[in-house]
Structure formats: C-alpha cells, structure tokens
Design a protein around this motif. Structure first.
Motif, PDB file in Angstrom:
ATOM      1  N   MET A 106     -42.405  60.995 -22.832  1.00  0.00           N
ATOM      2  CA  MET A 106     -43.357  59.920 -22.636  1.00  0.00           C
ATOM      3  C   MET A 106     -43.594  59.665 -21.144  1.00  0.00           C
ATOM      4  SD  MET A 106     -45.205  57.930 -24.294  1.00  0.00           S
ATOM      5  CE  MET A 106     -46.124  56.482 -24.106  1.00  0.00           C
ATOM      6  N   LYS A 107     -42.497  59.725 -20.380  1.00  0.00           N
ATOM      7  CA  LYS A 107     -42.600  59.485 -18.944  1.00  0.00           C
ATOM      8  C   LYS A 107     -43.465  60.550 -18.270  1.00  0.00           C
ATOM      9  CE  LYS A 107     -39.710  58.786 -14.898  1.00  0.00           C
ATOM     10  NZ  LYS A 107     -38.351  58.763 -14.358  1.00  0.00           N
ATOM     11  N   ARG A 108     -43.327  61.802 -18.722  1.00  0.00           N
ATOM     12  CA  ARG A 108     -44.123  62.885 -18.142  1.00  0.00           C
ATOM     13  C   ARG A 108     -45.600  62.697 -18.434  1.00  0.00           C
ATOM     14  NH1 ARG A 108     -40.532  68.335 -19.133  1.00  0.00           N
ATOM     15  NH2 ARG A 108     -38.803  67.668 -17.830  1.00  0.00           N
ATOM     16  N   ILE A 109     -45.922  62.267 -19.632  1.00  0.00           N
ATOM     17  CA  ILE A 109     -47.322  62.054 -20.004  1.00  0.00           C
ATOM     18  C   ILE A 109     -47.931  60.949 -19.150  1.00  0.00           C
ATOM     19  CG2 ILE A 109     -48.844  61.296 -21.864  1.00  0.00           C
ATOM     20  CD1 ILE A 109     -46.934  62.731 -23.795  1.00  0.00           C
ATOM     21  N   VAL A 110     -47.165  59.903 -18.895  1.00  0.00           N
ATOM     22  CA  VAL A 110     -47.654  58.806 -18.048  1.00  0.00           C
ATOM     23  C   VAL A 110     -47.898  59.311 -16.623  1.00  0.00           C
ATOM     24  CG1 VAL A 110     -47.003  56.594 -17.017  1.00  0.00           C
ATOM     25  CG2 VAL A 110     -46.600  57.001 -19.447  1.00  0.00           C
ATOM     26  N   ILE A 111     -46.988  60.124 -16.110  1.00  0.00           N
ATOM     27  CA  ILE A 111     -47.151  60.663 -14.751  1.00  0.00           C
ATOM     28  C   ILE A 111     -48.368  61.585 -14.684  1.00  0.00           C
ATOM     29  CG2 ILE A 111     -46.099  62.151 -12.998  1.00  0.00           C
ATOM     30  CD1 ILE A 111     -43.378  61.016 -13.863  1.00  0.00           C
ATOM     31  N   ILE A 112     -48.561  62.412 -15.709  1.00  0.00           N
ATOM     32  CA  ILE A 112     -49.713  63.311 -15.743  1.00  0.00           C
ATOM     33  C   ILE A 112     -51.016  62.509 -15.767  1.00  0.00           C
ATOM     34  CG2 ILE A 112     -50.949  64.972 -17.199  1.00  0.00           C
ATOM     35  CD1 ILE A 112     -48.176  66.102 -17.958  1.00  0.00           C
ATOM     36  N   LEU A 113     -51.083  61.512 -16.644  1.00  0.00           N
ATOM     37  CA  LEU A 113     -52.295  60.689 -16.734  1.00  0.00           C
ATOM     38  C   LEU A 113     -52.538  59.886 -15.468  1.00  0.00           C
ATOM     39  CD1 LEU A 113     -52.060  59.483 -20.436  1.00  0.00           C
ATOM     40  CD2 LEU A 113     -53.565  61.234 -19.475  1.00  0.00           C
ATOM     41  N   LEU A 114     -51.469  59.385 -14.864  1.00  0.00           N
ATOM     42  CA  LEU A 114     -51.595  58.639 -13.607  1.00  0.00           C
ATOM     43  C   LEU A 114     -52.091  59.547 -12.486  1.00  0.00           C
ATOM     44  CD1 LEU A 114     -51.169  55.853 -12.360  1.00  0.00           C
ATOM     45  CD2 LEU A 114     -48.859  56.568 -11.763  1.00  0.00           C
ATOM     46  N   THR A 115     -51.592  60.770 -12.439  1.00  0.00           N
ATOM     47  CA  THR A 115     -52.043  61.734 -11.431  1.00  0.00           C
ATOM     48  C   THR A 115     -53.524  62.040 -11.601  1.00  0.00           C
ATOM     49  OG1 THR A 115     -49.851  62.744 -11.351  1.00  0.00           O
ATOM     50  CG2 THR A 115     -51.675  64.042 -10.502  1.00  0.00           C
ATOM     51  N   MET A 116     -53.940  62.268 -12.832  1.00  0.00           N
ATOM     52  CA  MET A 116     -55.350  62.557 -13.086  1.00  0.00           C
ATOM     53  C   MET A 116     -56.229  61.352 -12.739  1.00  0.00           C
ATOM     54  SD  MET A 116     -54.991  64.690 -16.641  1.00  0.00           S
ATOM     55  CE  MET A 116     -56.736  64.979 -16.829  1.00  0.00           C
ATOM     56  N   SER A 117     -55.749  60.159 -13.021  1.00  0.00           N
ATOM     57  CA  SER A 117     -56.523  58.946 -12.718  1.00  0.00           C
ATOM     58  C   SER A 117     -56.656  58.735 -11.216  1.00  0.00           C
ATOM     59  CB  SER A 117     -55.860  57.727 -13.349  1.00  0.00           C
ATOM     60  OG  SER A 117     -55.767  57.873 -14.738  1.00  0.00           O
ATOM     61  N   VAL A 118     -55.557  58.896 -10.493  1.00  0.00           N
ATOM     62  CA  VAL A 118     -55.598  58.721  -9.038  1.00  0.00           C
ATOM     63  C   VAL A 118     -56.510  59.762  -8.407  1.00  0.00           C
ATOM     64  CG1 VAL A 118     -54.186  58.917  -6.938  1.00  0.00           C
ATOM     65  CG2 VAL A 118     -53.356  57.585  -8.880  1.00  0.00           C
ATOM     66  N   GLU A 119     -56.450  60.992  -8.893  1.00  0.00           N
ATOM     67  CA  GLU A 119     -57.326  62.033  -8.360  1.00  0.00           C
ATOM     68  C   GLU A 119     -58.795  61.704  -8.627  1.00  0.00           C
ATOM     69  OE1 GLU A 119     -58.083  66.821  -8.589  1.00  0.00           O
ATOM     70  OE2 GLU A 119     -56.521  65.935  -9.835  1.00  0.00           O
TER      71      GLU A 119
END
Length: 109
Positions: free
Chosen positions: A1-14
């Motif tokens: 779950m933590k990895r999915i949040v980091i992936i989505l956060l990275t895509m959002s920030v980009e």
C-alpha cells in the motif's frame, strides 16, 4: 500500500511540475507532458548510470596502475524503486495520452 501511495504521489508531483512549467512557458499541457516526463525520468537514470560508470573507471584504473583490487566492476542495472516506477509510469501514461490526443494528426498523414 505504501508503494502505491509513493508511486501515485510521484506521478502527481510530476504532473503538477509539468503543468506549472507549461503555464510559465505559455505552452499547452499536452505539448509538454510526454517530453517533460521523459526528461524527468532521464535525469535520475542518467545520474545513476554515470555514477556506476565513474566507479567502474576508478576501479579499473586502480587495478591497472597498482595491480590491487579496489572493487569489482559492475554492470549497470537500473533499480526500480517506487519513485522510479512512478516516473516510468508517468512516461507510459503520457505517451498513451499523447497518442490519443494527437490520433487525428498521426492518422492524417
């Protein structure tokens, strides 16, 4: 779950960074999304590639000049962390969005 949040956060920030850059330059978001995401992915990839290359050159020079063993020469392998996965997914998503958005121009050749 933590990895999915980091992936989505990275895509959002980009996406926010690219949207801000597009607004600042006066371009549309679709003009900047694919090449911008590709550039943002390339920066950490090239940095890790160059660091591995420099380390291998150093180890080879030490062994060639002194005959001693400073370390093993390693093949470069990109480590896919959640942040790199988010950057890579951004490149794929932006490529698909670009193809969909410019479909008429691609097929109208």
């Amino acid at each position: 779950m933590k990895r999915i949040v980091i992936i989505l956060l990275t895509m959002s920030v980009e996406a926010v960074i690219l949207l801000g850059l597009a607004r600042y330059l006066g371009w549309t978001f679709m003009e900047t999304i694919f090449l911008g995401s590709l550039l943002i992915f390339a920066v950490p990839w090239l940095f890790s590639f160059v660091m591995n290359h420099n380390r291998n050159v150093y180890y080879s020079n030490v062994r060639g000049m002194t005959g001693g063993e400073a370390g093993a020469v390693r093949v470069f392998r990109l480590r896919i962390s959640p942040v790199m996965m988010g950057l890579l997914l951004s490149v794929v998503v932006s490529f698909v969005l670009t193809l969909v958005f410019y479909y008429e121009e691609f097929m109208g050749m």
